[in-house]
Design a protein around this motif. Structure first.
Motif, PDB file in Angstrom:
ATOM      1  N   PRO A 313      35.978  15.882  43.315  1.00  0.00           N
ATOM      2  CA  PRO A 313      36.835  15.433  44.416  1.00  0.00           C
ATOM      3  C   PRO A 313      38.049  14.640  43.959  1.00  0.00           C
ATOM      4  CG  PRO A 313      34.767  14.200  44.370  1.00  0.00           C
ATOM      5  CD  PRO A 313      34.610  15.329  43.409  1.00  0.00           C
ATOM      6  N   GLY A 314      37.926  13.947  42.817  1.00  0.00           N
ATOM      7  CA  GLY A 314      39.049  13.155  42.338  1.00  0.00           C
ATOM      8  C   GLY A 314      40.232  13.974  41.866  1.00  0.00           C
ATOM      9  N   MET A 315      40.045  15.293  41.724  1.00  0.00           N
ATOM     10  CA  MET A 315      41.164  16.152  41.332  1.00  0.00           C
ATOM     11  C   MET A 315      42.240  16.174  42.407  1.00  0.00           C
ATOM     12  SD  MET A 315      39.612  19.544  39.532  1.00  0.00           S
ATOM     13  CE  MET A 315      41.276  20.238  39.501  1.00  0.00           C
ATOM     14  N   ARG A 316      41.821  16.037  43.695  1.00  0.00           N
ATOM     15  CA  ARG A 316      42.754  16.102  44.830  1.00  0.00           C
ATOM     16  C   ARG A 316      43.661  17.325  44.698  1.00  0.00           C
ATOM     17  NH1 ARG A 316      39.899  15.009  47.604  1.00  0.00           N
ATOM     18  NH2 ARG A 316      41.423  15.081  49.289  1.00  0.00           N
ATOM     19  N   LEU A 317      43.043  18.475  44.620  1.00  0.00           N
ATOM     20  CA  LEU A 317      43.794  19.716  44.515  1.00  0.00           C
ATOM     21  C   LEU A 317      43.093  20.793  45.325  1.00  0.00           C
ATOM     22  CD1 LEU A 317      46.335  20.799  43.085  1.00  0.00           C
ATOM     23  CD2 LEU A 317      44.842  21.699  41.302  1.00  0.00           C
ATOM     24  N   GLY A 318      43.850  21.457  46.171  1.00  0.00           N
ATOM     25  CA  GLY A 318      43.318  22.546  46.975  1.00  0.00           C
ATOM     26  C   GLY A 318      44.409  23.571  47.222  1.00  0.00           C
ATOM     27  N   TRP A 319      44.123  24.546  48.092  1.00  0.00           N
ATOM     28  CA  TRP A 319      45.143  25.543  48.398  1.00  0.00           C
ATOM     29  C   TRP A 319      45.026  26.004  49.845  1.00  0.00           C
ATOM     30  CZ3 TRP A 319      40.759  26.382  45.611  1.00  0.00           C
ATOM     31  CH2 TRP A 319      39.996  27.519  45.843  1.00  0.00           C
ATOM     32  N   VAL A 320      46.181  26.300  50.420  1.00  0.00           N
ATOM     33  CA  VAL A 320      46.278  26.784  51.795  1.00  0.00           C
ATOM     34  C   VAL A 320      46.726  28.239  51.748  1.00  0.00           C
ATOM     35  CG1 VAL A 320      47.357  26.464  54.065  1.00  0.00           C
ATOM     36  CG2 VAL A 320      46.941  24.479  52.578  1.00  0.00           C
ATOM     37  N   THR A 321      46.015  29.094  52.478  1.00  0.00           N
ATOM     38  CA  THR A 321      46.377  30.503  52.561  1.00  0.00           C
ATOM     39  C   THR A 321      46.792  30.811  53.992  1.00  0.00           C
ATOM     40  OG1 THR A 321      44.661  30.953  50.909  1.00  0.00           O
ATOM     41  CG2 THR A 321      45.663  32.845  52.006  1.00  0.00           C
ATOM     42  N   SER A 322      47.999  31.317  54.166  1.00  0.00           N
ATOM     43  CA  SER A 322      48.523  31.566  55.514  1.00  0.00           C
ATOM     44  C   SER A 322      49.550  32.694  55.457  1.00  0.00           C
ATOM     45  CB  SER A 322      49.163  30.294  56.075  1.00  0.00           C
ATOM     46  OG  SER A 322      50.301  29.924  55.315  1.00  0.00           O
ATOM     47  N   ASN A 323      50.077  33.049  56.625  1.00  0.00           N
ATOM     48  CA  ASN A 323      51.150  34.043  56.632  1.00  0.00           C
ATOM     49  C   ASN A 323      52.420  33.438  56.043  1.00  0.00           C
ATOM     50  OD1 ASN A 323      53.041  32.995  58.779  1.00  0.00           O
ATOM     51  ND2 ASN A 323      51.215  33.207  60.042  1.00  0.00           N
ATOM     52  N   GLU A 324      53.351  34.279  55.662  1.00  0.00           N
ATOM     53  CA  GLU A 324      54.560  33.825  54.982  1.00  0.00           C
ATOM     54  C   GLU A 324      55.369  32.848  55.827  1.00  0.00           C
ATOM     55  OE1 GLU A 324      57.450  36.837  54.327  1.00  0.00           O
ATOM     56  OE2 GLU A 324      58.595  35.658  52.878  1.00  0.00           O
ATOM     57  N   PHE A 325      55.424  33.079  57.123  1.00  0.00           N
ATOM     58  CA  PHE A 325      56.228  32.240  58.014  1.00  0.00           C
ATOM     59  C   PHE A 325      55.693  30.809  58.033  1.00  0.00           C
ATOM     60  CE2 PHE A 325      56.917  30.550  62.367  1.00  0.00           C
ATOM     61  CZ  PHE A 325      58.309  30.476  62.342  1.00  0.00           C
ATOM     62  N   PHE A 326      54.384  30.649  58.257  1.00  0.00           N
ATOM     63  CA  PHE A 326      53.795  29.310  58.271  1.00  0.00           C
ATOM     64  C   PHE A 326      53.871  28.665  56.884  1.00  0.00           C
ATOM     65  CE2 PHE A 326      50.771  30.128  62.105  1.00  0.00           C
ATOM     66  CZ  PHE A 326      51.828  29.881  62.974  1.00  0.00           C
ATOM     67  N   ALA A 327      53.671  29.474  55.833  1.00  0.00           N
ATOM     68  CA  ALA A 327      53.716  28.931  54.473  1.00  0.00           C
ATOM     69  C   ALA A 327      55.086  28.338  54.162  1.00  0.00           C
ATOM     70  CB  ALA A 327      53.366  30.024  53.465  1.00  0.00           C
ATOM     71  N   GLU A 328      56.142  29.011  54.593  1.00  0.00           N
ATOM     72  CA  GLU A 328      57.488  28.504  54.352  1.00  0.00           C
ATOM     73  C   GLU A 328      57.703  27.174  55.053  1.00  0.00           C
ATOM     74  OE1 GLU A 328      62.121  30.053  54.625  1.00  0.00           O
ATOM     75  OE2 GLU A 328      60.595  30.972  55.902  1.00  0.00           O
ATOM     76  N   LYS A 329      57.233  27.067  56.290  1.00  0.00           N
ATOM     77  CA  LYS A 329      57.384  25.808  57.036  1.00  0.00           C
ATOM     78  C   LYS A 329      56.538  24.700  56.418  1.00  0.00           C
ATOM     79  CE  LYS A 329      60.129  27.603  60.121  1.00  0.00           C
ATOM     80  NZ  LYS A 329      61.559  27.190  60.208  1.00  0.00           N
ATOM     81  N   LEU A 330      55.356  25.057  55.953  1.00  0.00           N
ATOM     82  CA  LEU A 330      54.492  24.074  55.303  1.00  0.00           C
ATOM     83  C   LEU A 330      55.119  23.581  54.007  1.00  0.00           C
ATOM     84  CD1 LEU A 330      51.687  22.678  55.438  1.00  0.00           C
ATOM     85  CD2 LEU A 330      50.794  24.599  54.106  1.00  0.00           C
ATOM     86  N   ASP A 331      55.695  24.494  53.233  1.00  0.00           N
ATOM     87  CA  ASP A 331      56.337  24.107  51.980  1.00  0.00           C
ATOM     88  C   ASP A 331      57.553  23.217  52.231  1.00  0.00           C
ATOM     89  OD1 ASP A 331      54.431  25.693  50.835  1.00  0.00           O
ATOM     90  OD2 ASP A 331      55.767  27.368  50.378  1.00  0.00           O
ATOM     91  N   MET A 332      58.292  23.473  53.301  1.00  0.00           N
ATOM     92  CA  MET A 332      59.441  22.620  53.646  1.00  0.00           C
ATOM     93  C   MET A 332      58.982  21.200  53.958  1.00  0.00           C
ATOM     94  SD  MET A 332      61.616  25.312  55.990  1.00  0.00           S
ATOM     95  CE  MET A 332      62.585  24.000  56.769  1.00  0.00           C
ATOM     96  N   LEU A 333      57.849  21.073  54.639  1.00  0.00           N
ATOM     97  CA  LEU A 333      57.301  19.748  54.929  1.00  0.00           C
ATOM     98  C   LEU A 333      56.901  19.038  53.642  1.00  0.00           C
ATOM     99  CD1 LEU A 333      56.107  17.476  56.615  1.00  0.00           C
ATOM    100  CD2 LEU A 333      54.130  18.929  57.099  1.00  0.00           C
ATOM    101  N   THR A 334      56.233  19.758  52.748  1.00  0.00           N
ATOM    102  CA  THR A 334      55.791  19.153  51.489  1.00  0.00           C
ATOM    103  C   THR A 334      56.981  18.756  50.618  1.00  0.00           C
ATOM    104  OG1 THR A 334      53.761  20.460  51.544  1.00  0.00           O
ATOM    105  CG2 THR A 334      54.393  19.513  49.425  1.00  0.00           C
ATOM    106  N   ASP A 335      58.010  19.598  50.575  1.00  0.00           N
ATOM    107  CA  ASP A 335      59.197  19.301  49.765  1.00  0.00           C
ATOM    108  C   ASP A 335      59.881  18.016  50.194  1.00  0.00           C
ATOM    109  OD1 ASP A 335      59.167  21.364  47.927  1.00  0.00           O
ATOM    110  OD2 ASP A 335      60.320  22.738  49.186  1.00  0.00           O
ATOM    111  N   SER A 336      59.704  17.628  51.457  1.00  0.00           N
ATOM    112  CA  SER A 336      60.357  16.419  51.962  1.00  0.00           C
ATOM    113  C   SER A 336      59.359  15.302  52.250  1.00  0.00           C
ATOM    114  CB  SER A 336      61.151  16.755  53.238  1.00  0.00           C
ATOM    115  OG  SER A 336      62.202  17.648  52.951  1.00  0.00           O
ATOM    116  N   SER A 337      58.142  15.419  51.712  1.00  0.00           N
ATOM    117  CA  SER A 337      57.152  14.358  51.933  1.00  0.00           C
ATOM    118  C   SER A 337      56.405  14.056  50.636  1.00  0.00           C
ATOM    119  CB  SER A 337      56.193  14.743  53.064  1.00  0.00           C
ATOM    120  OG  SER A 337      55.542  15.967  52.802  1.00  0.00           O
ATOM    121  N   SER A 338      55.223  14.620  50.473  1.00  0.00           N
ATOM    122  CA  SER A 338      54.400  14.280  49.310  1.00  0.00           C
ATOM    123  C   SER A 338      54.882  14.908  48.017  1.00  0.00           C
ATOM    124  CB  SER A 338      52.946  14.712  49.559  1.00  0.00           C
ATOM    125  OG  SER A 338      52.861  16.114  49.721  1.00  0.00           O
TER     126      SER A 338
END
Length: 508
Positions: A313-338
């Motif tokens: 659990p201390g690795m704090r690493l996982g993955w999200v699988t989604s359609n391309e549209f949601f993935a792009e929006k999720l990546d935009m959020l990550t690029d401007s946050s964590s």
């Protein structure tokens, strides 16, 4: 983006799977719609297209200034017949996998330790996309890395939820995550459960009877933990999964499939002949549950996986699988946050799944061995529980099919101080002193050195401020990890029946 080739169409035989994907943009929150791409990250992505491009605009320290040039990871040898047992006993061989800054390896430390994009490094995403393809065979989905499922879920809530929205979930669920949505103004609508998990007909009832004039917008997101549901330990059957997915299609609902316990399945009929002919990955894929992702030809599933339960659990690493549209929006959020996940974890996973490490098949051999070890622990706990507790009538428990949780029902109606009365003026049905007695049980067990989680910790409160009934508060969730001790059974028995059980403790 990482596109996953799929064999799903061949095996599904469903003409509907060939339909054009529906427009899912209406599910985005106002925040997600308003967010602009991080312009610096956009330029960084362009710079990755041509190898050898000199990027003068990113503010990267030069790799020769990194105070690290090599990392060695000592891991179990996957050539052992039962690698988990050999690793625990200290009798198995070890394997060293390495990451280098200046020598060839799966993922150079020059790349892993530098700035990256929010979705994670392509090499790691490709490796996980291959794993997804071999296990789930999803039609054209995209992989993005996360800092574990908690990080991914909170971002999904922001991606999909506006103040005043209502999301669906099981009536008992992982409250640490549902609480994270409350400050966003998202309300939770609990769906009834039984010993087999979420009840599809109740989900259908809620959506069909929803009155937008009085209740606001109809729920458009379902948050569910399909395998070893936290806290009940239930696992959805294939038939229920199909029903839930069809209901989601009928009512245009997005499914957040939070599945950290997916790889910890018990009583698996793994075919040795398949292992010998095709390897562990195919053999495991044939017996693991069908995920919602594997059924998703609409692109309405966002699946969350994690290394927390199968590596650490201390690795704090996982993955999200989604359609391309949601993935792009999720990546935009990550690029401007964590920002992107940590390079150390990505380097480790890249080497572990690479040709010099375990590889995908070796990783699945470790998973199969891990399943056997947790199954042994489950069996031991249930053996002790049945022998010492269940026969007394004080409590009962369902045998979990997967994961780390046992759902125990305490029969408080047998307690001499139990009181129940009907008050028709109050919502929620029967009113009793259940909460008081459960609190007393919790404190007494804590005094004896045992921590367990009362069901009330996980009960979802609806907009009215009520749970559906207080009868469920008598349920208790227990961990099948190192916190699990013999005292759980001992403290539920009359004092004169408590005996020394050192032998049972040692078997854990």
């Amino acid at each position: 983006m990482v596109y996953v080739a799929s064999s799903y169409y061949d095996r599904a035989g469903d003409l509907a799977s060939k339909r054009r994907q529906p427009d899912l943009s209406r599910h985005l929150s106002a925040e997600a719609r308003a967010r602009l791409p991080n312009p610096i990250k956009s330029i960084w992505k362009v710079a990755q297209v041509k190898p050898g491009t000199i990027n003068m605009g990113n503010g990267d320290p030069h790799h020769t200034m990194y105070p690290i040039c090599e990392m060695n990871f000592v891991v179990p040898s996957i050539h052992e017949q039962d690698p988990v047992q050999a690793w625990r006993a200290g009798t198995g061989e070890q394997q060293i996998i390495s990451s280098y800054r200046d020598e060839p390896c799966a993922l150079s430390l020059r790349t892993a330790m530098a700035y990256g994009a929010g979705a994670g490094l392509k090499h790691v995403r490709d490796a996980l996309a291959e794993l997804n393809d071999r296990i789930h065979a999803p039609p054209k989905h995209t992989v993005s890395l996360s800092l574990g499922n908690a990080d991914a879920l909170t971002k999904c809530f922001r991606l999909l939820g506006d103040p005043g929205d209502s999301f669906l979930c099981e009536e008992f669920t992982f409250s640490a995550m549902t609480n994270a949505a409350l400050p966003l103004g998202i309300d939770w609508v609990p769906i009834r459960m039984d010993k087999d998990g979420l009840i599809p007909s109740d989900m259908e009832r809620i959506l069909a009877n929803w009155d937008e004039a009085s209740q606001g917008k109809r729920p458009h997101v379902l948050y569910t933990i399909p395998c070893s549901q936290n806290p009940t330990g239930s696992t959805l059957s294939l038939e229920r999964r199909r029903q839930i997915y069809q209901i989601a299609r009928d009512w245009d609902v997005i499914i957040l499939e939070d599945d950290p316990y997916f790889f910890l399945q018990y009583d698996l009929d793994i075919q040795q002949s398949t292992i010998e002919r095709y390897g562990f990955t195919r053999a495991m894929a044939e017996v693991l549950p069908r995920s919602f992702l594997s059924m998703d030809y609409d692109g309405r599933v966002m699946r969350l996986d994690s290394f927390s339960k199968i590596l650490a659990p201390g690795m704090r690493l996982g993955w999200v699988t989604s359609n391309e549209f949601f993935a792009e929006k999720l990546d935009m959020l990550t690029d401007s946050s964590s920002q992107h996940p940590h390079g150390l974890g990505q380097a480790f996973v890249a080497e572990l799944l690479g040709s010099q490490g375990w590889g995908t098949d070796g990783f699945m051999k470790w998973v199969a061995s891990l399943c056997r070890e947790y199954e042994r622990r489950r069996n031991l706990f249930m053996e002790v529980f049945e022998r010492e507790v269940a026969g007394s009538g004080f409590a009962s428990a369902e045998v979990p099919q997967s994961g780390m949780f046992v759902w125990i029902k305490i029969n408080l109606d047998r307690h001499p101080r139990y009181k129940a009365l009907e008050d028709t003026k109050l919502l929620g049905g029967p009113v009793s002193n259940t909460a008081e007695l459960m609190d007393e049980l919790f404190r007494k067990l804590l005094e004896c050195g045992l921590v367990m989680m009362p069901a009330s910790t996980f009960a979802i409160v609806d907009r009215s401020g009520c749970v559906q009934s207080d009868r469920h508060i008598a349920d208790v969730r227990l961990l099948l990890l190192h916190l699990l001790r013999w005292t759980v059974a001992c403290q539920l028995l009359p004092r004169h029946l408590c005996r020394d059980r050192r032998h049972d403790r040692e078997r854990f």
